[in-house]
Design a protein around this motif. Structure first.
Motif: not given
Ligand SMILES: Cc1cc2nc3c(=O)[nH]c(=O)nc-3n(C[C@H](O)[C@H](O)[C@H](O)COP(=O)(O)OP(=O)(O)OC[C@H]3O[C@@H](n4cnc5c(N)ncnc54)[C@H](O)[C@@H]3O)c2cc1C
Length: 319
Positions: A249, A32, A40
């Motif tokens: 990414e 993470e 969210g």
């Protein structure tokens, strides 16, 4: 057989997937990029009235409940982690700035982000606008606009929902929509009721040309349909410009590490089959990063489970 599965992203989809993987006797590791799990939901102060069995909980509270579950299951999580490289061979080698993981499979659960300043950066006056305290991009931000003149920009469900909430307390609300309303029927109807009652003025189709910050006020210069350019001065502007998937990414790292070509949909989300397999073998995707139509906690949690089941199904023959 190597039972490690790397789950990239610790929102509801990633956490659910990790839980299911653990129950299916795999060794999930969550990577993470933030300091906390929850995705969210960590920025939602609103009651999540859509999630069965948790009435009265805000998004932030749900995020905490989910996190607690992951902690109770002792699922390893790398927080504040930036991915550095991903390569493939018999296993995937995943490197962050501090760790190296050898994993049999990868589940991408990186979600989506709200579109912010970058979306309006090309408009004259947007730099000044950014310095104003009377501007909000975060859909979780709920400005207090009692008695003020407010503009909401955006005709998606977020824009309509925000307009409905703010119009109740604002002096008046102007809603700017570029083309069509794209919200739930209840929000579209609600906005039309507030237009009829004189609380909302709808500008549609409207294209904002530029902004001027005038002290505490913001001037919006816009074109509506074929009418000549118009000006409007408001006290507060809320932008609700939509969302974009967090895929750039990963795509870059996959390219650099020659992992393979991750197929995307037209809108840039990760393309999967119905069981959430991507175009690359042993790579799966779950949650908002795949799902532009129904992004919510229920679908994210469900997709996390489905992706975990696919991992199990694909690796069963290797046992
Ligand atoms: C303000 C707001 C209100 C909402 N209200 C509701 C509601 O009432 N009901 C409802 O059901 N849904 C609501 N939602 C939507 C809901 O939060 C999302 O649909 C859900 O969180 C999606 O889960 P996800 O795991 O797919 O993605 P996310 O929750 O976006 O999680 C993705 C995670 O991946 C991480 N990540 C991203 N890139 C990387 C990377 N390169 N490396 C490592 N980690 C990465 C992110 O930091 C994040 O933690 C709301 C969303 C917002 C923003």
């Amino acid at each position: 057989m190597n039972k490690v599965v790397t789950v990239i992203g610790g929102g509801p989809a990633g956490m659910s997937c990790a839980l299911w993987l653990k129950n299916l006797r795999f060794l999930p590791i969550i990577i993470e990029k933030n300091k906390q799990l929850g995705g969210g939901q960590t920025i939602s102060p609103f009651h999540n009235t859509w999630y069965l069995g948790m009435p009265g909980h805000t998004g932030m509270e749900l995020a905490k409940q989910f996190t607690r579950h992951i902690e109770l299951e002792v699922i390893p999580t790398l927080f504040d982690s930036k991915l550095k490289s991903i390569t493939s061979g018999e296993n995937f080698q995943i490197s962050t700035e501090t760790n190296q993981i050898t994993a049999k499979s990868i589940v991408i659960a990186t979600g989506q982000r709200y579109k912010g300043y970058e979306t309006i950066a090309s408009l004259p006056g947007s730099d000044e606008l950014l310095l104003s305290p009377n501007v909000c991009f975060n859909p979780g931000g709920t400005p207090i606009v009692h008695g003020q003149k407010v503009a909401v920009v955006g005709g998606g469900d977020n824009g309509l929902g925000t307009a409905r909430i703010l119009a109740d307390t604002a002096q008046h609300l102007h809603l700017f929509i570029r083309s069509e309303m794209k919200g739930f029927t209840m929000n579209e109807k609600g906005v039309f009721q507030q237009i009829e009652s004189g609380k909302i003025t709808l500008h549609k189709p409207a294209v904002i040309q530029r902004f001027k910050v005038q002290g505490d006020n913001i001037q919006i210069i816009f074109k509506e349909g074929n009418k000549p350019e118009q000006e409007l001065v408001v006290n507060y502007v809320c932008f609700r410009l939509g969302f974009a998937p967090n895929v750039e990414e990963i795509v870059k790292l996959f390219d650099r590490g020659e992992v393979g070509c991750l197929e995307l949909t037209e809108g840039g989300y990760i393309a999967t089959d119905r069981f959430l397999r991507t175009s690359i073998p042993q790579v799966y995707a779950a949650g908002d990063v795949t799902n532009y139509r129904d992004p919510c906690v229920v679908t994210a949690v469900a997709q996390g489970a489905i992706a975990a089941r696919s991992v199990e199904e694909d690796l069963r023959s290797d046992d």
